[in-house]
Design a protein around this motif. Structure first.
Motif, PDB file in Angstrom:
ATOM      1  N   SER A  21       0.823  -1.211   0.000  1.00 39.14           N
ATOM      2  CA  SER A  21       0.000   0.000   0.000  1.00 39.14           C
ATOM      3  C   SER A  21       0.855   1.257   0.000  1.00 39.14           C
ATOM      4  O   SER A  21       0.550   2.234  -0.697  1.00 39.14           O
ATOM      5  CB  SER A  21      -0.950  -0.006   1.203  1.00 39.14           C
ATOM      6  OG  SER A  21      -0.232  -0.083   2.415  1.00 39.14           O
ATOM      7  N   ALA A  22       1.963   1.251   0.763  1.00 35.69           N
ATOM      8  CA  ALA A  22       2.857   2.407   0.791  1.00 35.69           C
ATOM      9  C   ALA A  22       3.561   2.574  -0.545  1.00 35.69           C
ATOM     10  O   ALA A  22       3.736   3.693  -1.043  1.00 35.69           O
ATOM     11  CB  ALA A  22       3.873   2.255   1.912  1.00 35.69           C
ATOM     12  N   ASP A  23       3.962   1.463  -1.152  1.00 33.56           N
ATOM     13  CA  ASP A  23       4.618   1.503  -2.463  1.00 33.56           C
ATOM     14  C   ASP A  23       3.680   2.078  -3.515  1.00 33.56           C
ATOM     15  O   ASP A  23       4.056   2.953  -4.307  1.00 33.56           O
ATOM     16  CB  ASP A  23       5.054   0.089  -2.844  1.00 33.56           C
ATOM     17  CG  ASP A  23       6.062   0.075  -3.985  1.00 33.56           C
ATOM     18  OD1 ASP A  23       6.477   1.166  -4.416  1.00 33.56           O
ATOM     19  OD2 ASP A  23       6.417  -1.017  -4.444  1.00 33.56           O
ATOM     20  N   LEU A  24       2.432   1.599  -3.530  1.00 37.89           N
ATOM     21  CA  LEU A  24       1.452   2.099  -4.496  1.00 37.89           C
ATOM     22  C   LEU A  24       1.137   3.568  -4.248  1.00 37.89           C
ATOM     23  O   LEU A  24       1.053   4.368  -5.196  1.00 37.89           O
ATOM     24  CB  LEU A  24       0.175   1.264  -4.418  1.00 37.89           C
ATOM     25  CG  LEU A  24      -0.983   1.715  -5.301  1.00 37.89           C
ATOM     26  CD1 LEU A  24      -0.586   1.715  -6.774  1.00 37.89           C
ATOM     27  CD2 LEU A  24      -2.210   0.825  -5.082  1.00 37.89           C
ATOM     28  N   ALA A  25       0.971   3.942  -2.983  1.00 36.45           N
ATOM     29  CA  ALA A  25       0.686   5.341  -2.652  1.00 36.45           C
ATOM     30  C   ALA A  25       1.804   6.260  -3.128  1.00 36.45           C
ATOM     31  O   ALA A  25       1.542   7.353  -3.651  1.00 36.45           O
ATOM     32  CB  ALA A  25       0.472   5.492  -1.150  1.00 36.45           C
ATOM     33  N   ASN A  26       3.050   5.834  -2.980  1.00 34.63           N
ATOM     34  CA  ASN A  26       4.179   6.650  -3.439  1.00 34.63           C
ATOM     35  C   ASN A  26       4.150   6.842  -4.954  1.00 34.63           C
ATOM     36  O   ASN A  26       4.433   7.928  -5.466  1.00 34.63           O
ATOM     37  CB  ASN A  26       5.496   5.998  -3.015  1.00 34.63           C
ATOM     38  CG  ASN A  26       5.753   6.116  -1.529  1.00 34.63           C
ATOM     39  OD1 ASN A  26       5.237   7.015  -0.874  1.00 34.63           O
ATOM     40  ND2 ASN A  26       6.536   5.197  -0.987  1.00 34.63           N
ATOM     41  N   LEU A  27       3.823   5.773  -5.693  1.00 32.90           N
ATOM     42  CA  LEU A  27       3.743   5.871  -7.147  1.00 32.90           C
ATOM     43  C   LEU A  27       2.637   6.828  -7.576  1.00 32.90           C
ATOM     44  O   LEU A  27       2.824   7.667  -8.470  1.00 32.90           O
ATOM     45  CB  LEU A  27       3.493   4.486  -7.752  1.00 32.90           C
ATOM     46  CG  LEU A  27       4.665   3.497  -7.729  1.00 32.90           C
ATOM     47  CD1 LEU A  27       4.198   2.111  -8.156  1.00 32.90           C
ATOM     48  CD2 LEU A  27       5.790   3.974  -8.643  1.00 32.90           C
ATOM     49  N   LEU A  28       1.479   6.712  -6.933  1.00 33.52           N
ATOM     50  CA  LEU A  28       0.339   7.547  -7.310  1.00 33.52           C
ATOM     51  C   LEU A  28       0.542   9.001  -6.890  1.00 33.52           C
ATOM     52  O   LEU A  28       0.220   9.924  -7.631  1.00 33.52           O
ATOM     53  CB  LEU A  28      -0.942   6.993  -6.679  1.00 33.52           C
ATOM     54  CG  LEU A  28      -1.429   5.656  -7.229  1.00 33.52           C
ATOM     55  CD1 LEU A  28      -2.628   5.149  -6.422  1.00 33.52           C
ATOM     56  CD2 LEU A  28      -1.796   5.763  -8.707  1.00 33.52           C
ATOM     57  N   ASN A  29       1.101   9.209  -5.702  1.00 29.31           N
ATOM     58  CA  ASN A  29       1.280  10.571  -5.211  1.00 29.31           C
ATOM     59  C   ASN A  29       2.394  11.326  -5.926  1.00 29.31           C
ATOM     60  O   ASN A  29       2.478  12.545  -5.830  1.00 29.31           O
ATOM     61  CB  ASN A  29       1.532  10.552  -3.703  1.00 29.31           C
ATOM     62  CG  ASN A  29       0.277  10.193  -2.920  1.00 29.31           C
ATOM     63  OD1 ASN A  29      -0.828  10.475  -3.347  1.00 29.31           O
ATOM     64  ND2 ASN A  29       0.458   9.556  -1.770  1.00 29.31           N
ATOM     65  N   ALA A  30       3.264  10.594  -6.636  1.00 27.45           N
ATOM     66  CA  ALA A  30       4.280  11.253  -7.464  1.00 27.45           C
ATOM     67  C   ALA A  30       3.669  11.792  -8.749  1.00 27.45           C
ATOM     68  O   ALA A  30       4.304  12.562  -9.474  1.00 27.45           O
ATOM     69  CB  ALA A  30       5.407  10.271  -7.789  1.00 27.45           C
ATOM     70  N   LEU A  31       2.434  11.388  -9.014  1.00 30.71           N
ATOM     71  CA  LEU A  31       1.737  11.815 -10.220  1.00 30.71           C
ATOM     72  C   LEU A  31       0.863  13.017  -9.870  1.00 30.71           C
ATOM     73  O   LEU A  31      -0.254  12.880  -9.381  1.00 30.71           O
ATOM     74  CB  LEU A  31       0.869  10.656 -10.740  1.00 30.71           C
ATOM     75  CG  LEU A  31       0.239  10.802 -12.115  1.00 30.71           C
ATOM     76  CD1 LEU A  31       1.302  10.927 -13.195  1.00 30.71           C
ATOM     77  CD2 LEU A  31      -0.661   9.601 -12.397  1.00 30.71           C
ATOM     78  N   HIS A  32       1.368  14.220 -10.113  1.00 25.92           N
ATOM     79  CA  HIS A  32       0.640  15.437  -9.756  1.00 25.92           C
ATOM     80  C   HIS A  32      -0.401  15.811 -10.799  1.00 25.92           C
ATOM     81  O   HIS A  32      -1.443  16.382 -10.474  1.00 25.92           O
ATOM     82  CB  HIS A  32       1.624  16.590  -9.547  1.00 25.92           C
ATOM     83  CG  HIS A  32       2.692  16.290  -8.547  1.00 25.92           C
ATOM     84  ND1 HIS A  32       2.415  16.053  -7.214  1.00 25.92           N
ATOM     85  CD2 HIS A  32       4.038  16.145  -8.682  1.00 25.92           C
ATOM     86  CE1 HIS A  32       3.540  15.809  -6.569  1.00 25.92           C
ATOM     87  NE2 HIS A  32       4.531  15.844  -7.435  1.00 25.92           N
ATOM     88  N   SER A  33      -0.124  15.496 -12.043  1.00 21.02           N
ATOM     89  CA  SER A  33      -1.095  15.741 -13.110  1.00 21.02           C
ATOM     90  C   SER A  33      -0.842  14.735 -14.227  1.00 21.02           C
ATOM     91  O   SER A  33       0.252  14.186 -14.352  1.00 21.02           O
ATOM     92  CB  SER A  33      -0.999  17.172 -13.647  1.00 21.02           C
ATOM     93  OG  SER A  33       0.195  17.348 -14.394  1.00 21.02           O
ATOM     94  N   MET A  34      -1.875  14.511 -15.033  1.00 21.55           N
ATOM     95  CA  MET A  34      -1.757  13.544 -16.118  1.00 21.55           C
ATOM     96  C   MET A  34      -2.768  13.872 -17.200  1.00 21.55           C
ATOM     97  O   MET A  34      -3.906  14.243 -16.926  1.00 21.55           O
ATOM     98  CB  MET A  34      -2.003  12.121 -15.580  1.00 21.55           C
ATOM     99  CG  MET A  34      -2.032  11.033 -16.631  1.00 21.55           C
ATOM    100  SD  MET A  34      -2.273   9.396 -15.850  1.00 21.55           S
ATOM    101  CE  MET A  34      -2.481   8.361 -17.300  1.00 21.55           C
TER     102      MET A  34
END
Length: 208
Positions: A21-34
């Protein structure tokens, strides 16, 4: 020397014991816009493709999301922090819903939400798929009333590439992203919807 050794051990310990969950959260939270094109395919419970659609999407954290299906049947979905707008051009109708009530039913909104505490809503696990530069996560909703049985998210080189959503009837929706623009500045107008006078507005957020 001891200080360097301690730092090395701390780094590897952190990597080894990082939770999914922490690994996935880090990946998603690094995505500020798309901003991207997408292909969405729906499969029935026998694995047969029953519907395929194409469109464009955009998102900005926190809570701003645009999902624009261009064909075969146009539909526009806009999330703007508190409300969700679902516009059907063929019906000349827009439905407004509370974003808080809808977020659990729309896993695609995971991309635009703050996922620091993603484990509060999902049980997250690693999946063994594809090559070494590809990572997959399986998300199982903790709420029993969620319309999806499971969500799978695939990343290549730490960038989201695909989502697989399985509902409680056994149908699977596969979303693949192409031509992505990540962490670029996007205009606020993408996340606004102003219905014209001829559009029928159904506002489910109004208190009865």
């Amino acid at each position: 020397m001891k200080k360097i050794l301690f730092c090395i051990l701390f780094f590897f310990t952190t990597v080894v014991y990082a939770s999914p969950s922490a690994d996935l959260a880090n990946l998603l939270n690094a995505l500020h816009s798309m901003k991207a094109n997408f292909t969405q395919t729906i499969y029935d419970n026998h694995g047969k493709a029953t519907q395929k659609s194409y469109g464009r999407m955009a998102m900005v954290r926190p809570g701003k999301f645009r999902w624009d299906v261009t064909k075969p049947v146009p539909q526009l979905i806009i999330a703007n922090e508190t409300k969700l707008w679902i516009y059907d051009p063929d019906l000349e109708q827009v439905t407004i819903r509370s974003l808080k009530k809808t977020a659990g039913e729309s896993p695609a909104l995971l991309l635009s939400h703050d996922n620091t505490n993603i484990e509060n809503n999902f049980a997250v696990a690693y999946m063994q798929r594809d090559t070494s530069n590809s990572r997959w996560f399986s998300l199982t909703p903790k709420q029993r009333d969620n319309m999806f049985e499971s969500v799978q998210m695939g990343f290549t080189n730490n960038q989201i590439q695909e989502m697989r959503l399985k509902d409680n009837l056994g149908h699977t929706t596969v979303i693949q992203f192409q031509n992505m623009q990540l962490n670029a500045s996007l205009p606020a107008s993408l996340f606004l919807f102003k219905p014209s006078a001829k559009i029928d507005v159904i506002d489910e957020t109004r208190k009865k």
